[in-house]
Design a protein around this motif. Structure first.
Motif, mmCIF file in Angstrom:
data_model
loop_
_atom_site.group_PDB
_atom_site.id
_atom_site.type_symbol
_atom_site.label_atom_id
_atom_site.label_comp_id
_atom_site.label_asym_id
_atom_site.label_seq_id
_atom_site.Cartn_x
_atom_site.Cartn_y
_atom_site.Cartn_z
ATOM 1 N N LEU A 172 12.899 -3.392 -6.710
ATOM 2 C CA LEU A 172 13.305 -2.658 -7.902
ATOM 3 C C LEU A 172 14.015 -3.584 -8.883
ATOM 4 O O LEU A 172 14.850 -4.397 -8.488
ATOM 5 N N THR A 173 13.654 -3.434 -10.153
ATOM 6 C CA THR A 173 14.415 -4.073 -11.226
ATOM 7 C C THR A 173 15.047 -2.987 -12.070
ATOM 8 O O THR A 173 14.556 -1.846 -12.130
ATOM 9 N N VAL A 190 14.496 11.247 -12.269
ATOM 10 C CA VAL A 190 13.239 11.779 -12.800
ATOM 11 C C VAL A 190 12.234 10.643 -12.922
ATOM 12 O O VAL A 190 12.566 9.578 -13.470
ATOM 13 N N GLN A 191 11.033 10.847 -12.430
ATOM 14 C CA GLN A 191 9.981 9.856 -12.635
ATOM 15 C C GLN A 191 9.359 10.083 -14.008
ATOM 16 O O GLN A 191 8.918 11.184 -14.339
ATOM 17 N N GLY A 192 9.356 9.040 -14.817
ATOM 18 C CA GLY A 192 8.822 9.148 -16.157
ATOM 19 C C GLY A 192 7.316 9.012 -16.193
ATOM 20 O O GLY A 192 6.678 8.648 -15.195
ATOM 21 N N PRO A 193 6.708 9.273 -17.348
ATOM 22 C CA PRO A 193 5.248 9.152 -17.470
ATOM 23 C C PRO A 193 4.745 7.723 -17.320
ATOM 24 O O PRO A 193 3.553 7.514 -17.082
ATOM 25 N N ASP A 194 5.653 6.736 -17.425
ATOM 26 C CA ASP A 194 5.274 5.344 -17.195
ATOM 27 C C ASP A 194 5.289 4.981 -15.719
ATOM 28 O O ASP A 194 5.008 3.840 -15.352
ATOM 29 N N GLY A 195 5.628 5.945 -14.852
ATOM 30 C CA GLY A 195 5.655 5.706 -13.423
ATOM 31 C C GLY A 195 6.959 5.154 -12.896
ATOM 32 O O GLY A 195 7.125 5.002 -11.678
ATOM 33 N N ASN A 196 7.904 4.856 -13.781
ATOM 34 C CA ASN A 196 9.198 4.331 -13.365
ATOM 35 C C ASN A 196 10.172 5.478 -13.080
ATOM 36 O O ASN A 196 9.946 6.627 -13.474
ATOM 37 N N LEU A 197 11.271 5.150 -12.411
ATOM 38 C CA LEU A 197 12.287 6.138 -12.079
ATOM 39 C C LEU A 197 13.449 6.008 -13.058
ATOM 40 O O LEU A 197 13.996 4.916 -13.253
ATOM 41 N N TYR A 198 13.834 7.130 -13.653
ATOM 42 C CA TYR A 198 14.963 7.175 -14.577
ATOM 43 C C TYR A 198 16.120 7.882 -13.887
ATOM 44 O O TYR A 198 15.940 8.940 -13.273
ATOM 45 N N VAL A 199 17.309 7.295 -13.976
ATOM 46 C CA VAL A 199 18.476 7.846 -13.294
ATOM 47 C C VAL A 199 19.611 8.015 -14.300
ATOM 48 O O VAL A 199 19.874 7.127 -15.118
ATOM 49 N N ALA A 200 20.248 9.182 -14.242
ATOM 50 C CA ALA A 200 21.414 9.460 -15.067
ATOM 51 C C ALA A 200 22.642 9.486 -14.166
ATOM 52 O O ALA A 200 22.604 10.040 -13.065
ATOM 53 N N VAL A 201 23.731 8.877 -14.630
ATOM 54 C CA VAL A 201 24.959 8.836 -13.840
ATOM 55 C C VAL A 201 26.117 9.373 -14.674
ATOM 56 O O VAL A 201 26.138 9.241 -15.906
ATOM 57 N N ASP A 202 27.088 9.973 -13.965
ATOM 58 C CA ASP A 202 28.244 10.564 -14.633
ATOM 59 C C ASP A 202 28.995 9.566 -15.497
ATOM 60 O O ASP A 202 29.624 9.947 -16.487
ATOM 61 N N GLU A 203 28.947 8.307 -15.108
ATOM 62 C CA GLU A 203 29.707 7.296 -15.844
ATOM 63 C C GLU A 203 29.160 7.043 -17.246
ATOM 64 O O GLU A 203 29.787 6.302 -18.019
ATOM 65 N N GLY A 204 28.004 7.649 -17.610
ATOM 66 C CA GLY A 204 27.591 7.620 -19.002
ATOM 67 C C GLY A 204 26.367 6.816 -19.353
ATOM 68 O O GLY A 204 26.186 6.458 -20.519
ATOM 69 N N THR A 205 25.516 6.535 -18.376
ATOM 70 C CA THR A 205 24.301 5.793 -18.695
ATOM 71 C C THR A 205 23.069 6.489 -18.130
ATOM 72 O O THR A 205 23.148 7.257 -17.166
ATOM 73 N N SER A 249 19.420 4.896 -16.868
ATOM 74 C CA SER A 249 18.779 3.610 -16.574
ATOM 75 C C SER A 249 17.365 3.826 -16.060
ATOM 76 O O SER A 249 16.999 4.909 -15.628
ATOM 77 N N ARG A 250 16.604 2.749 -16.107
ATOM 78 C CA ARG A 250 15.221 2.757 -15.615
ATOM 79 C C ARG A 250 15.117 1.809 -14.426
ATOM 80 O O ARG A 250 15.532 0.654 -14.486
ATOM 81 N N LEU A 251 14.560 2.321 -13.318
ATOM 82 C CA LEU A 251 14.279 1.503 -12.148
ATOM 83 C C LEU A 251 12.768 1.308 -12.058
ATOM 84 O O LEU A 251 12.014 2.283 -11.943
ATOM 85 N N THR A 252 12.357 0.046 -12.121
ATOM 86 C CA THR A 252 10.939 -0.284 -12.140
ATOM 87 C C THR A 252 10.537 -0.906 -10.808
ATOM 88 O O THR A 252 11.148 -1.886 -10.376
ATOM 89 N N PRO A 253 9.517 -0.334 -10.125
ATOM 90 C CA PRO A 253 9.080 -0.931 -8.867
ATOM 91 C C PRO A 253 8.122 -2.097 -9.100
ATOM 92 O O PRO A 253 7.287 -2.068 -10.009
ATOM 93 N N ASN A 254 8.243 -3.110 -8.289
ATOM 94 C CA ASN A 254 7.376 -4.292 -8.398
ATOM 95 C C ASN A 254 6.845 -4.666 -7.009
ATOM 96 O O ASN A 254 7.483 -4.421 -6.001
#
Length: 425
Positions: free
Chosen positions: A34-35, A403-418, A420-425
């Motif tokens: 993951l990146t 949530v998995q986005g339409p680009d196939g990556n995983l998007y994560v929301a955190v209470d601390e205010g961001t 982010s996108r996690l991309t599998p490689n």
């Protein structure tokens, strides 16, 4: 006592399968690398996300409102809550308090033709307040929402009470919205609001999962027992805040917060009882504070296995032998289970078809802090799973939505205010 409230229906898990058994891709069984990249920062408690096919992302902030991030990165603030600033429109009845506020968001599967999105939020329109599901129309430029229609208005909200022995206002508020890719209906999770009678009540929409159409009416074949509100799909829940559908079968699963023990992931069946019943005088219980036994007995020693064995169970299979049995219970701990999604696509390699769930534990009363993403390989029958903790490419945080986005990556929301996108490689 009504026997319908004492026993769940004898339902088979296969009853809700709507397609062939899921078979992940033939890609390598190895875990992906993951990146991490930050998509949005300086948010105020981001709670949920929903995507259009072109990557447009709607997102909610619990105490501010609904916004959208366009594919070029521009952010437009669409609908603000009471006292929120800088939004194209505002709704003075929408408010946040404690755990409650603006929560889930979902895009209509037919968005291209009807332009509908749906939002779950707390509202002051009915005293002492309620949670409601709102349908709105998005303009072609994706810069404004109009035609607000409240399609569900009677989801309970926990009001402020100076004498309540535990939990603040807005507690156990539920709030996840998801459309099933199989049947096209909207599923809604609601919390028990610290109301002992709520989860098993046939009429109160507390501690439930609803299954409704675009107008808020009951979907067909919800399967709830006779006398239940027809919008109810499953009941006997505590505070489900994760909701996802297994690829291939489209069976719904919830991720749910436990009472200082036993967070649970559960496969849902039509009319099923999740087995949470915090009423007094059940199974030999005596009186409980404010008629809510959900923390009985005293759970200050939640890390003591001997004491934990005496706690009121999250899924009470003694009282309800046919209750839906969880696939996983977080090793008997409660660390705040929020947001869940099934990963799908060959880019996920050995994780293809597995559920990822976010935990946002705060480590109360000796429970270890969660703050991690767990990967669950759930058996086909839905009643067992093996867990792998994800090796994160960024610092752990209090995960609120995945949530998995339409680009196939995983998007994560955190209470601390961001977000982010996690991309599998």
């Amino acid at each position: 006592m009504n026997k319908l409230l004492i026993a769940a229906l004898p339902l088979a898990l296969a009853a809700c399968a709507t397609g062939p058994a899921y078979s992940p891709s033939a890609a390598s069984g190895a875990a992906p690398n993951l990146t991490h990249s930050v998509v949005l920062t300086k948010l105020d408690s981001p709670w949920d996300m929903a995507f259009l096919p072109n990557g447009t992302m709607f997102f909610t902030e619990k105490c501010l409102g609904l916004s959208v991030r366009k594919p070029d990165g521009a952010v437009v603030k669409l609908l603000g809550m009471k006292d929120a600033q800088g939004y194209a429109a505002s709704a003075s009845d929408l408010f946040c308090e404690g755990q409650a506020g603006m929560a889930g968001v979902a895009v209509d599967p037919n968005f291209a033709s009807n332009r509908f999105i749906y939002v779950y939020s707390s509202s002051s329109l009915t005293a002492p307040g309620s949670n409601r599901v709102m349908r709105m129309k998005v303009n072609d430029a994706v810069t404004a929402v109009t035609d607000r229609t409240d399609i569900v208005t009677d989801i309970p909200y926990k009001p402020r009470a100076s004498d309540h022995p535990f939990g603040g206002p807005g507690a156990h508020n539920g709030g996840r919205l998801r459309f099933s890719p199989g049947d096209g209906f909207l599923y809604v999770t609601t919390g028990d609001t610290h109301n002992g009678a709520g989860p098993i009540s046939p009429t109160l929409l507390a501690g439930k999962v609803l299954r409704i159409d675009r107008d808020g009416k009951a979907a067909p074949a919800n399967g709830a027992p006779a006398g239940f509100d027809p919008r109810i799909y499953t009941y006997g829940h505590r505070n489900p805040q994760g909701l996802s559908f297994r690829p291939g079968t489209n069976q719904a699963f919830t991720a749910e917060n436990g009472p200082w023990h036993s967070d649970e992931v559960t496969a849902l069946v039509p009319g099923g009882n999740a087995g949470w019943d915090p009423r007094p005088n059940m199974a030999g219980r005596g009186a409980c504070p404010d008629n809510y036994c959900g923390y009985s007995p005293n759970q200050m020693g939640a890390m003591d296995p001997k004491q934990r064995a005496a706690f009121m169970p999250m899924t009470d299979t003694t009282t309800y032998p046919n209750a839906m049995k969880p696939a996983w219970n977080n090793d008997g701990l409660s660390q705040g289970m929020f947001g869940a999604t099934f990963l799908s696509g060959p880019q996920w390699k050995g994780w293809d078809g597995q559920m990822i769930v976010g935990l946002t534990g705060i480590g109360i009363h000796g429970t270890p802090v969660g703050n991690r993403l767990d990967l669950l390989n759930i058996a086909a029958h839905g009643t067992s799973a093996t867990r792998t903790t994800v090796n994160l490419p960024m610092p752990a945080a209090r995960f609120r939505s995945v949530v998995q986005g339409p680009d196939g990556n995983l998007y994560v929301a955190v209470d601390e205010g961001t977000i982010s996108r996690l991309t599998p490689n």
